[in-house]
Design a protein around this motif. Structure first.
Motif, short mmCIF file in Angstrom:
data_model
loop_
_atom_site.label_atom_id
_atom_site.label_comp_id
_atom_site.label_asym_id
_atom_site.label_seq_id
_atom_site.Cartn_x
_atom_site.Cartn_y
_atom_site.Cartn_z
N VAL A 113 0.95 -1.21 -0.08
CA VAL A 113 0.04 0.00 -0.06
C VAL A 113 0.75 1.30 0.13
O VAL A 113 1.62 1.27 1.07
CB VAL A 113 -0.92 0.05 1.08
CG1 VAL A 113 -1.84 1.24 1.19
CG2 VAL A 113 -1.70 -1.23 1.35
N LEU A 138 -3.71 2.21 -3.68
CA LEU A 138 -4.39 3.27 -2.77
C LEU A 138 -3.91 4.88 -3.10
O LEU A 138 -4.53 5.47 -2.47
CB LEU A 138 -4.54 2.74 -1.65
CG LEU A 138 -5.37 1.31 -1.20
CD1 LEU A 138 -5.75 1.13 0.20
CD2 LEU A 138 -6.79 1.44 -2.19
N HIS A 147 -14.17 0.07 4.71
CA HIS A 147 -14.43 -1.52 3.89
C HIS A 147 -13.91 -2.36 4.94
O HIS A 147 -13.43 -2.28 5.96
CB HIS A 147 -13.67 -1.11 2.58
CG HIS A 147 -12.08 -1.35 2.68
ND1 HIS A 147 -11.47 -0.12 2.95
CD2 HIS A 147 -11.28 -2.16 2.69
CE1 HIS A 147 -10.12 -0.35 3.07
NE2 HIS A 147 -10.02 -1.74 3.11
N ASP A 162 -11.45 -5.92 3.96
CA ASP A 162 -10.94 -6.26 2.87
C ASP A 162 -11.44 -7.57 1.94
O ASP A 162 -11.91 -8.62 2.65
CB ASP A 162 -9.48 -6.89 3.41
CG ASP A 162 -8.57 -5.66 3.67
OD1 ASP A 162 -8.75 -4.50 3.19
OD2 ASP A 162 -7.81 -5.67 4.56
N LEU A 179 -0.87 -5.20 8.46
CA LEU A 179 -0.43 -3.75 7.83
C LEU A 179 0.75 -3.40 8.67
O LEU A 179 0.72 -2.99 9.72
CB LEU A 179 -1.50 -2.72 7.60
CG LEU A 179 -1.04 -1.57 6.78
CD1 LEU A 179 -1.09 -2.05 5.02
CD2 LEU A 179 -2.29 -0.73 6.79
N THR A 201 -5.05 5.36 10.02
CA THR A 201 -6.05 4.04 9.71
C THR A 201 -7.17 3.91 10.98
O THR A 201 -6.60 4.12 11.98
CB THR A 201 -5.16 2.98 9.54
OG1 THR A 201 -4.16 2.86 8.46
CG2 THR A 201 -6.18 1.64 9.10
N SER A 231 -11.01 0.37 -2.41
CA SER A 231 -11.33 1.52 -1.32
C SER A 231 -10.88 2.88 -1.83
O SER A 231 -11.56 3.94 -1.10
CB SER A 231 -10.92 1.02 0.13
OG SER A 231 -9.63 0.73 0.18
N TRP A 288 0.30 6.27 12.66
CA TRP A 288 1.12 5.57 12.44
C TRP A 288 2.63 6.16 12.99
O TRP A 288 2.96 7.16 12.72
CB TRP A 288 1.31 5.27 11.09
CG TRP A 288 0.33 4.28 10.46
CD1 TRP A 288 -1.01 4.81 9.90
CD2 TRP A 288 0.22 2.91 10.65
NE1 TRP A 288 -1.54 3.63 9.81
CE2 TRP A 288 -1.04 2.43 9.96
CE3 TRP A 288 1.04 2.05 11.06
CZ2 TRP A 288 -1.32 1.28 9.98
CZ3 TRP A 288 0.79 0.68 10.86
CH2 TRP A 288 -0.50 0.30 10.36
N TRP A 317 -6.14 -6.55 11.78
CA TRP A 317 -7.65 -6.37 12.04
C TRP A 317 -8.24 -7.71 11.65
O TRP A 317 -7.77 -8.24 10.68
CB TRP A 317 -8.34 -5.05 11.41
CG TRP A 317 -7.97 -5.07 9.99
CD1 TRP A 317 -8.76 -5.85 8.98
CD2 TRP A 317 -6.95 -4.27 9.53
NE1 TRP A 317 -8.20 -5.32 7.78
CE2 TRP A 317 -6.95 -4.39 7.81
CE3 TRP A 317 -5.91 -3.24 9.85
CZ2 TRP A 317 -6.29 -3.45 7.05
CZ3 TRP A 317 -5.25 -2.69 8.95
CH2 TRP A 317 -5.33 -2.91 7.48
N HIS A 357 -12.47 -0.73 8.32
CA HIS A 357 -11.23 0.23 8.47
C HIS A 357 -11.30 1.08 7.12
O HIS A 357 -12.09 1.02 6.09
CB HIS A 357 -9.92 -0.52 8.40
CG HIS A 357 -9.47 -1.39 7.40
ND1 HIS A 357 -10.11 -2.73 6.98
CD2 HIS A 357 -8.86 -1.24 6.20
CE1 HIS A 357 -9.57 -2.98 5.95
NE2 HIS A 357 -9.00 -2.22 5.48
N ARG A 371 -8.91 4.94 5.52
CA ARG A 371 -7.59 5.77 5.74
C ARG A 371 -7.77 7.02 5.50
O ARG A 371 -8.47 7.73 4.54
CB ARG A 371 -6.75 4.93 4.82
CG ARG A 371 -5.38 5.72 5.19
CD ARG A 371 -4.34 5.59 3.95
NE ARG A 371 -4.40 5.98 2.78
CZ ARG A 371 -4.09 5.52 1.50
NH1 ARG A 371 -3.27 4.72 1.55
NH2 ARG A 371 -4.39 6.13 0.51
N ARG A 399 4.78 7.15 1.75
CA ARG A 399 3.79 6.36 2.80
C ARG A 399 4.16 5.08 2.44
O ARG A 399 3.57 4.54 0.99
CB ARG A 399 2.42 6.73 2.93
CG ARG A 399 1.62 5.94 4.24
CD ARG A 399 0.09 6.41 4.37
NE ARG A 399 -0.26 5.84 5.17
CZ ARG A 399 -1.16 4.72 5.39
NH1 ARG A 399 -1.23 3.93 4.33
NH2 ARG A 399 -1.76 4.51 6.26
N ARG A 443 1.64 -5.38 3.56
CA ARG A 443 0.12 -6.30 4.06
C ARG A 443 0.15 -7.58 3.61
O ARG A 443 0.50 -8.00 2.51
CB ARG A 443 -1.04 -5.42 3.50
CG ARG A 443 -2.23 -5.76 4.27
CD ARG A 443 -3.61 -5.07 3.76
NE ARG A 443 -4.09 -6.03 2.47
CZ ARG A 443 -5.29 -5.70 2.00
NH1 ARG A 443 -5.77 -4.38 1.99
NH2 ARG A 443 -5.59 -6.50 1.13
#
Ligand code: SIN
Length: 307
Positions: free
Chosen positions: A102, A116, A124, A126, A139, A151, A184, A260, A268, A275, A277, A286, A290
């Motif tokens: 990500v 993303l 959403h 996953d 993550l 997040t 998402s 973070w 999760w 979740h 972001r 960033r 994951r």
């Protein structure tokens, strides 16, 4: 007011002290301190598992995980799933196809190294558009922006428990079709045709009220709002019901925001959390890696009849 996950553990405390579990808020999440995820004995792992079942999301700060170590820790929770198809059609980490990147950072080819971008990723769960979505996601942060990119987690057990009676009656026995067209971040998945018709877009129906296969708790399973559709209802009724469900589930009292730091691992349970972001400055970097744990069972109806 939404709770902000704050760590009590400083970087110098990495992997030291006794393992401890501290809830992050009433509805979802706990921080586990005093553990080094590359060196977890069975007794400590049992504590982590118990915290996992109790809180649906866990935060570990100050970890030092390369991809192999992230995969090894993830595998303690079950077989790994292959990541979703990314909007750029890229395989992310050549030696470790289980890793989903990500990130907004551009590679030498000018294409993002991950998925993303830098925009908001909406609420959403996953890969809920699949018949057997992954049980959990992990993550791990390698690079974080100076601000933004938090997040958020939402506790869906608690949201189910506090459903108003009339809403519970309306959704009992009903299913939502979970759309697979967009991720998402709003990007079209590779190989799919754009669609904004919730009735005909591709996806998989799942019960709205589910029973968690491991904890036995009842949970709300909503997935992603865009193109969601309550099977069997006229579209306008489906839209109104979905709006009401989302407004209920995403109330501040069910949510927590995680800010973070490098070396955080946040995991999760996709069966009992959603979740999202926050966006961040696209000129900052960033980078998150994951993994996802393969689904062990199809989401099953809670079997709780309307009062
Ligand atoms: C995700 O939805 O898996 C990514 C969330 C994030 O980037 O914080």
């Amino acid at each position: 007011m939404v709770a902000q996950a704050q760590s009590s553990q400083q970087p110098s405390e990495f992997g030291t002290g006794s393992p401890a579990v501290r809830p992050l808020c009433d509805a979802v999440g706990a921080e586990v301190t005093g553990v080094d995820l590359t060196n977890l004995d069975q007794a400590t792992f049992s504590l982590v598992q118990a915290a996992w079942r109790a809180h649906s999301a866990l935060l570990f700060r100050n970890q030092q995980l390369d991809d192999a170590a992230l995969i090894e820790f993830s595998r303690r929770f079950g077989e790994l799933d292959m990541p979703p198809v990314n909007e750029n059609g890229k395989t992310f980490v050549a030696d470790h196809p289980e890793i989903y990147v990500v990130s907004n950072v551009l590679g030498a080819d000018g294409v993002p190294i991950g998925s993303l971008g830098a925009g908001e990723a909406v609420w959403h769960t996953d890969m809920s558009y699949l018949p057997m979505p992954p049980d959990a996601s992990m993550l791990y942060s390698l690079e974080v922006p100076p601000s933004g990119g938090d997040t958020w987690l939402c506790g869906m057990d608690r949201a189910a428990g506090e459903l108003p009676d009339d809403l519970r009656r309306t959704v009992t026995g009903r299913s939502i079709k979970h759309d697979g067209t967009y991720n998402s971040g709003g990007y079209l998945r590779q190989g799919l045709t754009a669609s904004d018709d919730p009735v005909t877009s591709v996806g998989t129906p799942h019960p709205i009220l589910c029973r968690h296969a491991e904890t036995g708790r009842e949970t709300l399973y909503l997935g992603r709002r865009r193109n969601a559709y309550v099977i069997g209802l006229p579209l306008a009724e489906s839209e109104a019901l979905l709006d009401r469900l989302w407004a209920h589930a995403t109330q501040a009292k069910f949510c927590i925001a995680h800010h973070w730091r490098v070396g955080d691992l946040l995991m999760w349970d996709n069966r009992s959390t959603m979740h999202r972001r926050d966006p961040f400055d696209a000129h900052t970097r960033r980078v998150m890696h994951r993994t996802q744990i393969k689904g062990s069972a199809r989401p099953a109806p809670s079997g709780v009849s309307a009062a």
